[in-house]
Design a protein around this motif. Structure first.
Motif, PDB file in Angstrom:
ATOM      1  N   THR A 106       0.831  -1.197   0.000  1.00 53.24           N
ATOM      2  CA  THR A 106       0.000   0.000   0.000  1.00 53.24           C
ATOM      3  C   THR A 106       0.869   1.252   0.000  1.00 53.24           C
ATOM      4  N   TYR A 107       0.496   2.221  -0.833  1.00 50.78           N
ATOM      5  CA  TYR A 107       1.076   3.555  -0.767  1.00 50.78           C
ATOM      6  C   TYR A 107       0.134   4.426   0.059  1.00 50.78           C
ATOM      7  N   TYR A 108       0.603   4.844   1.233  1.00 49.17           N
ATOM      8  CA  TYR A 108      -0.164   5.765   2.062  1.00 49.17           C
ATOM      9  C   TYR A 108       0.209   7.194   1.651  1.00 49.17           C
ATOM     10  N   ILE A 109      -0.760   7.969   1.225  1.00 47.48           N
ATOM     11  CA  ILE A 109      -0.498   9.303   0.687  1.00 47.48           C
ATOM     12  C   ILE A 109      -0.453  10.323   1.822  1.00 47.48           C
ATOM     13  N   LEU A 110       0.706  10.943   2.004  1.00 46.64           N
ATOM     14  CA  LEU A 110       0.864  12.005   2.982  1.00 46.64           C
ATOM     15  C   LEU A 110       0.378  13.340   2.433  1.00 46.64           C
ATOM     16  N   ASP A 111       0.701  13.599   1.156  1.00 49.46           N
ATOM     17  CA  ASP A 111       0.405  14.911   0.577  1.00 49.46           C
ATOM     18  C   ASP A 111       0.286  14.781  -0.937  1.00 49.46           C
ATOM     19  N   VAL A 112      -0.308  15.787  -1.557  1.00 49.42           N
ATOM     20  CA  VAL A 112      -0.472  15.820  -3.004  1.00 49.42           C
ATOM     21  C   VAL A 112       0.156  17.100  -3.548  1.00 49.42           C
ATOM     22  N   MET A 113       0.928  16.968  -4.629  1.00 48.09           N
ATOM     23  CA  MET A 113       1.530  18.126  -5.284  1.00 48.09           C
ATOM     24  C   MET A 113       0.877  18.426  -6.629  1.00 48.09           C
ATOM     25  N   CYS A 114       0.318  17.365  -7.235  1.00 46.93           N
ATOM     26  CA  CYS A 114      -0.362  17.535  -8.528  1.00 46.93           C
ATOM     27  C   CYS A 114      -1.320  16.366  -8.723  1.00 46.93           C
ATOM     28  N   TRP A 115      -2.518  16.656  -9.238  1.00 43.76           N
ATOM     29  CA  TRP A 115      -3.492  15.593  -9.522  1.00 43.76           C
ATOM     30  C   TRP A 115      -4.167  15.899 -10.860  1.00 43.76           C
ATOM     31  N   GLY A 116      -4.068  14.952 -11.782  1.00 44.15           N
ATOM     32  CA  GLY A 116      -4.715  15.119 -13.076  1.00 44.15           C
ATOM     33  C   GLY A 116      -4.245  16.338 -13.850  1.00 44.15           C
ATOM     34  N   GLY A 117      -2.973  16.692 -13.682  1.00 45.77           N
ATOM     35  CA  GLY A 117      -2.421  17.839 -14.398  1.00 45.77           C
ATOM     36  C   GLY A 117      -2.640  19.169 -13.717  1.00 45.77           C
ATOM     37  N   HIS A 118      -3.206  19.181 -12.512  1.00 45.35           N
ATOM     38  CA  HIS A 118      -3.458  20.427 -11.774  1.00 45.35           C
ATOM     39  C   HIS A 118      -2.508  20.517 -10.577  1.00 45.35           C
ATOM     40  N   PRO A 119      -1.442  21.322 -10.674  1.00 44.04           N
ATOM     41  CA  PRO A 119      -0.486  21.431  -9.572  1.00 44.04           C
ATOM     42  C   PRO A 119      -1.051  22.234  -8.401  1.00 44.04           C
ATOM     43  N   VAL A 120      -0.709  21.816  -7.178  1.00 44.80           N
ATOM     44  CA  VAL A 120      -1.172  22.519  -5.974  1.00 44.80           C
ATOM     45  C   VAL A 120       0.001  22.799  -5.021  1.00 44.80           C
ATOM     46  N   TYR A 121       1.197  22.905  -5.566  1.00 49.03           N
ATOM     47  CA  TYR A 121       2.365  23.217  -4.745  1.00 49.03           C
ATOM     48  C   TYR A 121       2.155  24.494  -3.935  1.00 49.03           C
ATOM     49  N   ASP A 122       1.593  25.523  -4.586  1.00 47.62           N
ATOM     50  CA  ASP A 122       1.450  26.824  -3.936  1.00 47.62           C
ATOM     51  C   ASP A 122       0.100  27.005  -3.243  1.00 47.62           C
ATOM     52  N   CYS A 123      -0.596  25.907  -2.987  1.00 46.81           N
ATOM     53  CA  CYS A 123      -1.830  25.959  -2.190  1.00 46.81           C
ATOM     54  C   CYS A 123      -1.484  25.598  -0.742  1.00 46.81           C
ATOM     55  N   ASP A 124      -2.264  26.117   0.204  1.00 45.30           N
ATOM     56  CA  ASP A 124      -1.953  25.835   1.603  1.00 45.30           C
ATOM     57  C   ASP A 124      -2.322  24.395   1.978  1.00 45.30           C
ATOM     58  N   THR A 125      -1.786  23.943   3.090  1.00 44.31           N
ATOM     59  CA  THR A 125      -1.960  22.555   3.525  1.00 44.31           C
ATOM     60  C   THR A 125      -3.422  22.164   3.681  1.00 44.31           C
ATOM     61  N   GLU A 126      -4.197  23.048   4.274  1.00 49.99           N
ATOM     62  CA  GLU A 126      -5.601  22.740   4.529  1.00 49.99           C
ATOM     63  C   GLU A 126      -6.334  22.420   3.234  1.00 49.99           C
ATOM     64  N   PHE A 127      -6.053  23.204   2.170  1.00 48.60           N
ATOM     65  CA  PHE A 127      -6.694  22.926   0.888  1.00 48.60           C
ATOM     66  C   PHE A 127      -6.157  21.650   0.282  1.00 48.60           C
ATOM     67  N   ARG A 128      -4.832  21.422   0.291  1.00 44.73           N
ATOM     68  CA  ARG A 128      -4.250  20.230  -0.323  1.00 44.73           C
ATOM     69  C   ARG A 128      -4.823  18.964   0.303  1.00 44.73           C
ATOM     70  N   PHE A 129      -4.914  18.947   1.634  1.00 43.55           N
ATOM     71  CA  PHE A 129      -5.431  17.768   2.317  1.00 43.55           C
ATOM     72  C   PHE A 129      -6.899  17.521   1.966  1.00 43.55           C
ATOM     73  N   TYR A 130      -7.696  18.594   1.963  1.00 45.39           N
ATOM     74  CA  TYR A 130      -9.118  18.455   1.635  1.00 45.39           C
ATOM     75  C   TYR A 130      -9.297  18.000   0.190  1.00 45.39           C
ATOM     76  N   TRP A 131      -8.528  18.586  -0.718  1.00 53.47           N
ATOM     77  CA  TRP A 131      -8.627  18.263  -2.147  1.00 53.47           C
ATOM     78  C   TRP A 131      -8.226  16.822  -2.403  1.00 53.47           C
ATOM     79  N   LEU A 132      -7.184  16.360  -1.707  1.00 55.47           N
ATOM     80  CA  LEU A 132      -6.744  14.968  -1.852  1.00 55.47           C
ATOM     81  C   LEU A 132      -7.848  14.007  -1.433  1.00 55.47           C
ATOM     82  N   GLN A 133      -8.467  14.268  -0.295  1.00 55.26           N
ATOM     83  CA  GLN A 133      -9.553  13.401   0.167  1.00 55.26           C
ATOM     84  C   GLN A 133     -10.688  13.357  -0.855  1.00 55.26           C
ATOM     85  N   CYS A 134     -11.021  14.517  -1.444  1.00 50.74           N
ATOM     86  CA  CYS A 134     -12.082  14.577  -2.456  1.00 50.74           C
ATOM     87  C   CYS A 134     -11.713  13.769  -3.694  1.00 50.74           C
TER      88      CYS A 134
END
Length: 338
Positions: free
Chosen positions: A179-207
């Motif tokens: 299993t790969y346990y995902i700690l964080d997301v930097m890009c999903w489906g071609g949409h980078p989120v490097y410059d988004c805050d942690t709260e948004f990245r975590f919420y977006w990953l769950q979605c």
């Protein structure tokens, strides 16, 4: 082979980062800290948050290059000499692409309001890149240790209909459960989120995981499953409750990661991500944990108060200085007498 690559990748790592997790916690009695850094971590947090507001990087182009391994048109940094063609040919662009934590030495003043906690399972930290119909996993030092298909956007031929379908994740891999346990997301489906805050990245990953549940199941196109780790607000009553509950994974707990809600995804070590072993929580955060967690505490491990984090060499220097002052006074007195 994977173990050998990981050992080679880590054995040559050299760091001078403050409060690096490569060494023991600065307040452990058996560890000699070079100086008393109590309070300095808080200052560096404020500085990092301020500096990230001034940075304006082209993350869309950066993520594309990382996903496609296309660095031919990379512009050289003006502050450094231009690499030769041969140097750039052998440069490992996948090294140092992860955001790394520091030991949580002092509890932030806004800890309960502005921080999130994630349980980190035991495993190998990997950068996972899905692009062009395949998925690759890299160590922190940039060594590719695994290539496979996945149902991540861009991770297999059926999911990469367009070149813009690529995904970049920060993961911990557990070999036992595959299993790969995902700690964080930097890009999903071609949409980078490097410059988004942690709260948004975590919420977006769950979605995104909820929208793409096929990545959480083993199949022919997804032989290794992915699971997004849950996150929790750092209110002390909440932390005490979740620490008393079963872990959100079956593998062994490695430690706790604490993220500032406003930090962007920063490459390298940052004071805006803290790290503690679970048995350290009562001493550092001042909340109780179950006996089952305290049982993992190494024998003889003992914390010093922050004011005593100065090492023996510093004490010797102070003693030498006092001795020199006393000698100077004695010389002056002798001159006055004569």
């Amino acid at each position: 082979m994977e173990d050998l690559a990981e050992q080679l990748a880590t054995s040559f790592s050299v760091t001078k980062s403050d409060n690096t997790t490569a060494a023991s916690h600065p307040r452990l009695a058996q560890y000699k800290s070079k100086e008393d850094r109590s309070g300095l971590q808080e200052e560096r947090r404020r500085s990092r948050l301020q500096n990230q507001k001034q940075k304006r990087l082209d993350f869309a182009n950066y993520a594309r290059r990382l996903a496609e391994n296309d660095w031919e048109e990379e512009e050289p940094d003006d502050s450094e000499e231009m690499d030769t063609l041969e140097e750039r040919k052998h440069k490992n662009y996948y090294a140092n692409q992860l955001m790394l934590s520091e030991w949580l030495v002092d509890v932030p003043s806004d800890f309960e309001q502005e921080w999130l906690m994630v349980f980190c399972p035991t495993g190998k930290r990997n950068l996972v890149v899905a692009s062009k119909g395949r998925t690759a996993a890299y160590t922190k030092s940039g060594y590719c240790i695994k290539r496979f298909h996945s149902n991540l956007p861009g991770g297999n031929r059926s999911s990469s209909r367009t070149i813009s379908q690529y995904t970049i994740l920060d993961c911990v891999y557990d070999e036992v459960s595959k299993t790969y346990y995902i700690l964080d997301v930097m890009c999903w489906g071609g949409h980078p989120v490097y410059d988004c805050d942690t709260e948004f990245r975590f919420y977006w990953l769950q979605c995104k995981i909820q929208e793409n549940t096929e990545v959480t199941k083993v199949s022919k196109l997804n032989p290794i499953k992915f699971e997004a780790l849950p996150y929790y607000v750092c209110e002390k009553t909440n932390l005490q409750e979740v620490l008393a509950n079963p872990m959100p994974f079956q593998t062994k707990l490695d430690g706790l990661l604490f993220y500032h809600k406003k930090t962007h995804y920063t490459l390298g070590s940052t004071p805006l991500v803290g790290w503690l072993k679970a048995w350290m929580v009562p001493e550092i955060i001042n909340i109780p944990v179950p006996e089952s967690i305290m049982a993992s505490k190494p024998p003889g491990a003992k914390f010093r108060p922050p004011s005593q984090s100065m090492d023996t060499s510093s004490t010797v220097k102070i003693a030498d200085t006092k001795r020199e002052e006393q000698q100077d006074v004695a010389i002056m007195e002798k001159k006055e007498i004569s």
